[in-house]
Write a protein that holds these residues in place. Structure first.
Motif, PDB file in Angstrom:
ATOM      1  N   HIS A  68      27.357  37.338  53.732  1.00  0.00           N
ATOM      2  CA  HIS A  68      26.438  38.128  52.926  1.00  0.00           C
ATOM      3  C   HIS A  68      25.369  37.243  52.284  1.00  0.00           C
ATOM      4  O   HIS A  68      24.204  37.635  52.160  1.00  0.00           O
ATOM      5  N   GLY A  69      25.765  36.044  51.860  1.00  0.00           N
ATOM      6  CA  GLY A  69      24.790  35.137  51.261  1.00  0.00           C
ATOM      7  C   GLY A  69      23.765  34.612  52.244  1.00  0.00           C
ATOM      8  O   GLY A  69      22.689  34.159  51.841  1.00  0.00           O
ATOM      9  N   ALA A  70      24.086  34.678  53.560  1.00  0.00           N
ATOM     10  CA  ALA A  70      23.121  34.217  54.562  1.00  0.00           C
ATOM     11  C   ALA A  70      21.873  35.081  54.597  1.00  0.00           C
ATOM     12  O   ALA A  70      20.845  34.666  55.142  1.00  0.00           O
ATOM     13  N   ALA A  71      21.927  36.272  54.009  1.00  0.00           N
ATOM     14  CA  ALA A  71      20.734  37.121  53.968  1.00  0.00           C
ATOM     15  C   ALA A  71      19.632  36.507  53.123  1.00  0.00           C
ATOM     16  O   ALA A  71      18.457  36.886  53.252  1.00  0.00           O
ATOM     17  N   ALA A  72      19.984  35.560  52.245  1.00  0.00           N
ATOM     18  CA  ALA A  72      18.951  34.903  51.433  1.00  0.00           C
ATOM     19  C   ALA A  72      18.032  34.024  52.270  1.00  0.00           C
ATOM     20  O   ALA A  72      16.981  33.584  51.767  1.00  0.00           O
ATOM     21  N   ALA A  73      18.394  33.770  53.539  1.00  0.00           N
ATOM     22  CA  ALA A  73      17.505  33.002  54.408  1.00  0.00           C
ATOM     23  C   ALA A  73      16.217  33.753  54.704  1.00  0.00           C
ATOM     24  O   ALA A  73      15.202  33.135  55.047  1.00  0.00           O
ATOM     25  N   VAL A  74      16.237  35.076  54.583  1.00  0.00           N
ATOM     26  CA  VAL A  74      15.031  35.874  54.869  1.00  0.00           C
ATOM     27  C   VAL A  74      13.933  35.586  53.854  1.00  0.00           C
ATOM     28  O   VAL A  74      12.811  35.197  54.237  1.00  0.00           O
ATOM     29  N   PRO A  75      14.151  35.756  52.549  1.00  0.00           N
ATOM     30  CA  PRO A  75      13.059  35.414  51.615  1.00  0.00           C
ATOM     31  C   PRO A  75      12.733  33.936  51.593  1.00  0.00           C
ATOM     32  O   PRO A  75      11.580  33.557  51.331  1.00  0.00           O
ATOM     33  N   LEU A  76      13.724  33.083  51.874  1.00  0.00           N
ATOM     34  CA  LEU A  76      13.433  31.651  51.911  1.00  0.00           C
ATOM     35  C   LEU A  76      12.450  31.324  53.033  1.00  0.00           C
ATOM     36  O   LEU A  76      11.475  30.583  52.834  1.00  0.00           O
ATOM     37  N   ALA A  77      12.690  31.877  54.222  1.00  0.00           N
ATOM     38  CA  ALA A  77      11.760  31.645  55.334  1.00  0.00           C
ATOM     39  C   ALA A  77      10.389  32.237  55.034  1.00  0.00           C
ATOM     40  O   ALA A  77       9.348  31.646  55.373  1.00  0.00           O
ATOM     41  N   ALA A  78      10.368  33.393  54.362  1.00  0.00           N
ATOM     42  CA  ALA A  78       9.086  34.037  54.062  1.00  0.00           C
ATOM     43  C   ALA A  78       8.251  33.191  53.108  1.00  0.00           C
ATOM     44  O   ALA A  78       7.045  32.992  53.324  1.00  0.00           O
ATOM     45  N   VAL A  79       8.859  32.677  52.041  1.00  0.00           N
ATOM     46  CA  VAL A  79       8.075  31.889  51.079  1.00  0.00           C
ATOM     47  C   VAL A  79       7.721  30.519  51.642  1.00  0.00           C
ATOM     48  O   VAL A  79       6.697  29.941  51.270  1.00  0.00           O
ATOM     49  N   LEU A  80       8.542  29.977  52.540  1.00  0.00           N
ATOM     50  CA  LEU A  80       8.176  28.716  53.180  1.00  0.00           C
ATOM     51  C   LEU A  80       6.924  28.878  54.036  1.00  0.00           C
ATOM     52  O   LEU A  80       5.999  28.052  53.984  1.00  0.00           O
ATOM     53  N   LEU A  81       6.884  29.941  54.827  1.00  0.00           N
ATOM     54  CA  LEU A  81       5.691  30.200  55.626  1.00  0.00           C
ATOM     55  C   LEU A  81       4.497  30.530  54.748  1.00  0.00           C
ATOM     56  O   LEU A  81       3.368  30.097  55.018  1.00  0.00           O
ATOM     57  N   GLN A  82       4.738  31.276  53.692  1.00  0.00           N
ATOM     58  CA  GLN A  82       3.658  31.671  52.789  1.00  0.00           C
ATOM     59  C   GLN A  82       3.072  30.459  52.080  1.00  0.00           C
ATOM     60  O   GLN A  82       1.843  30.278  52.026  1.00  0.00           O
ATOM     61  N   GLY A  83       3.926  29.601  51.532  1.00  0.00           N
ATOM     62  CA  GLY A  83       3.435  28.397  50.872  1.00  0.00           C
ATOM     63  C   GLY A  83       2.791  27.419  51.838  1.00  0.00           C
ATOM     64  O   GLY A  83       1.797  26.772  51.500  1.00  0.00           O
TER      65      GLY A  83
END
Length: 518
Positions: A298-313
Motif C-alpha cells: 500500500h505504501g508503494a502508491a506513494a511512488a506516484v506523487p514522488l515521480a510526478a514532482v520529480l518530473l515537475q521539478g
C-alpha cells in the motif's frame, strides 16, 4: 432592374455573428442531450422488464445529462421514502458536453480565409455560446424537476454555468493557438504543472488498475450478481466505463496520502483503513483496500506523487538555468499550486454523496487532495528544481589540447645547437635546382632548369602556431630584390611564380659593372 442593398446584419455583421454563436451553443446542448437520450432509450428497449414508460426514460436521460455537468440530483423513489442525494459525476459522461461547447466557441472564432463574416470578440463568443447553451439547460432543469431524478437547485445554479463557461474559455484558448503567458516563469510553471498532472493521473490509474486486478475475483462476483440478463449487464458495464476516470482520481488521492472516505467516519489511506466502510456493492468498489493496517504494498502508491514532482521539478530546473534561485523556487512553487488546483477540482467531481446518513460523504475530499499536492510540490519539487538548475549551471573543466606533430618537429629544430662553424640550414624546398647548359649556349651560361622548381608547401596551422610560440616572424618584411633579380637570365621570368613559402637569407645579386673611365 432593382438593386438589393445588403444589410450589415446579413453581410457578416457583429450582431449576426453573436446570434450565430448563440445558436451554436443551443445546438451543442441539444446534441449532447440527444446522444445520451438515444443511449438510454436503447437500453430501455433492450430490457426485458422495463419498469417505466417513454416519459420516465426521457426524464432519466435529462437527469444523467445534468449529472454530467456536475449537478447534484435527488432520488425520490427510495425504499425509505426520503429523498437521497446523488452527487458522484461519471466523469466520462462529462467529456461529450465539454467537447461540444469547446468546439462551438472554436468554430465561432475560426473564420476561414477570405470570409466576409466578422468574428465576435473572445468575450462575446463565450457569452453568446454559453447563453445559448444555458437556455437549453434551464429548460432541461425545469423538465427534469417532474421526474424521478430532479436537479438540486443550488447545485444547478453553481456548477452548470461554471462548467459551460470553463469549456467555452478553453475553446477561446484553442482558437487563438493555445498561447502561453509571455513571462517565461509563468509559461514554465504551466508546462511543469501539466506534466505533473498527467503523471499523477496516469499513476493513479495504474494504482487503481493493479488493485482491481488483484481483486478480480471479487469484482466478477459482484458484477454477475447485479444483473442476470445481458441488457442489465451491458448497462452495468457502461456505467463502469463511465466511472473509470473517477477511479483514476481515487487512485491519485490514495497515493498522495489523504486517501478517500468510504462513508461518514471511514477513511482509506496507504496506512490502512480506519472506521467501518459503508461501500455499496459495485465492481469498481471491489478494488478497495482490505481492512487493517497497510503494508509496503500500500505504501508503494506513494511512488506516484514522488515521480510526478520529480518530473515537475526537473522540468522547471531545466528551464531555469539562466534564472536566479529565487525565480526558480517561485516557479516550481507556482507549478505545484497550479497542479493542486486542478487536482482539487477533479477530486470534487470524482466524489460526492451517494445517499443520506453514512453515505453522505463518499470519495476524495477536494481540499485535502489539493493541499497534499501542493505540499508534495513544495517539499520535493522545489529542491529538485534548484538542484537541476545548479547542475545545469556547472562549468566543465577545460581539457588540455594535444600538441600537433608539426609543432613538435619545429620546436625540435629550433632547439638544436648552432655554432659559428655551422651555417644556417636551408629550409626544405629552397635548395636551388641543378642547372643544365643548352647545346648552343656559351660555356658558363646558365639556362632555365628542365623542370621548374616547385614552391614548397605552405606551413600548416600547427607549424604556424609553433613558429609564433618561438617568437619568430612568420611574415618577414618585403624586399624589392625579388622584383629585379633574375637568376636565369630570362626576360620573361616572373619571380612571383616561384616565391618561397618563407623568407630565407641568400646571397645578394652581383653589383652592376662600374662604368669605365674611357
Amino acid at each position: 432592374m432593382t438593386h438589393v442593398t445588403e444589410h450589415p446584419l446579413v453581410q457578416g455583421g457583429r450582431s449576426a455573428a453573436l446570434a450565430t454563436a448563440c445558436v451554436r451553443g443551443g445546438v451543442a446542448a441539444g446534441l449532447g442531450l440527444g446522444a445520451l437520450a438515444v443511449l438510454v432509450i436503447a437500453g430501455w428497449i433492450s430490457s426485458p422488464y422495463p419498469d417505466s414508460g417513454p416519459g420516465g426514460v426521457l426524464h432519466l436521460a435529462a437527469g444523467l445529462w445534468l449529472l454530467a455537468h456536475g449537478v447534484d440530483l435527488v432520488r425520490t423513489d427510495t425504499l425509505s421514502g426520503l429523498p437521497a442525494p446523488l452527487g458522484i459525476v461519471p466523469m466520462l459522461l462529462a467529456v461529450l458536453p465539454v467537447w461540444l461547447v469547446h468546439r462551438a466557441v472554436r468554430d465561432t472564432l475560426d473564420v476561414p480565409g477570405g470570409g466576409d463574416r466578422r468574428p465576435p470578440s473572445a468575450g462575446g463568443a463565450v457569452a453568446a455560446v454559453a447563453g445559448g447553451y444555458l437556455l437549453v439547460a434551464a429548460a432541461v432543469v425545469v423538465y427534469g424537476g417532474s421526474g424521478p431524478l430532479p436537479a438540486e437547485p443550488l447545485s444547478a445554479g453553481l456548477w452548470l454555468p461554471a462548467v459551460v463557461v470553463g469549456a467555452a474559455g478553453a475553446g477561446v484558448w484553442t482558437a487563438f493557438g493555445r498561447p502561453l503567458p509571455e513571462q517565461r516563469q509563468a509559461a514554465a510553471a504551466l508546462r511543469a504543472a501539466g506534466l505533473g498532472l498527467v503523471t499523477l493521473l496516469g499513476g493513479g490509474a495504474v494504482v487503481a488498475a493493479v488493485s482491481l486486478a488483484w481483486h478480480a475475483g471479487e469484482a466478477q462476483t459482484v458484477y454477475a450478481g447485479l444483473a442476470g440478463e445481458w441488457s442489465g449487464r451491458v448497462a452495468v458495464l457502461l456505467l463502469v466505463l463511465a466511472l473509470l476516470p473517477n477511479m483514476a482520481v481515487w487512485g491519485t488521492a490514495y497515493g498522495l496520502g489523504p486517501g478517500f472516505t468510504l462513508g461518514t467516519g471511514a477513511f482509506a489511506t496507504p496506512f490502512g483503513v480506519v472506521g467501518d466502510p459503508a461501500a455499496p456493492a459495485f465492481p469498481l468498489l471491489a478494488a478497495l483496500p482490505d481492512d487493517g493496517r497497510g503494508g509496503w504494498v500500500h505504501g508503494a502508491a506513494a511512488a506516484v506523487p514522488l515521480a510526478a514532482v520529480l518530473l515537475q521539478g526537473g522540468r522547471v530546473g531545466r528551464a531555469a538555468r539562466t534564472w536566479t534561485a529565487r525565480d526558480t523556487a517561485l516557479t516550481a512553487l507556482g507549478a505545484a499550486w497550479g497542479c493542486g488546483v486542478v487536482v482539487s477540482v477533479l477530486s470534487a467531481a470524482a466524489g460526492g454523496p451517494l445517499g443520506t446518513a453514512r453515505l453522505s460523504a463518499f470519495g476524495p475530499v477536494w481540499w485535502q487532495t489539493g493541499a497534499a499536492t501542493v505540499l508534495w510540490g513544495a517539499c520535493v519539487g522545489v529542491p529538485v528544481a534548484l538542484g537541476v538548475r545548479a547542475w545545469g549551471r556547472r562549468v566543465p573543466r577545460p581539457k588540455p589540447l594535444p600538441v600537433p606533430a608539426e609543432a613538435s618537429a619545429v620546436q625540435a629544430v629550433a632547439a638544436a645547437p648552432t655554432g659559428p662553424e655551422t651555417g644556417p640550414v636551408p629550409a626544405a624546398g629552397l635548395v636551388p635546382p641543378p642547372t643544365t647548359s643548352a647545346p648552343d649556349a656559351p660555356e658558363g651560361a646558365k639556362t632555365r632548369p628542365e623542370t621548374p622548381p616547385t614552391a614548397p608547401a605552405g606551413r600548416t596551422a600547427g607549424a604556424k602556431a609553433a613558429v609564433a610560440g618561438l617568437g619568430l616572424d612568420d611574415d618577414p618584411p618585403y624586399d624589392s630584390t625579388y622584383d629585379t633579380y633574375d637568376p636565369y637570365g630570362d626576360s620573361a621570368f616572373e619571380p612571383y611564380d616561384y616565391l618561397p613559402a618563407a623568407w630565407e637569407p641568400g646571397a645578394p645579386p652581383p653589383p652592376p659593372p662600374a662604368p669605365s673611365a674611357d
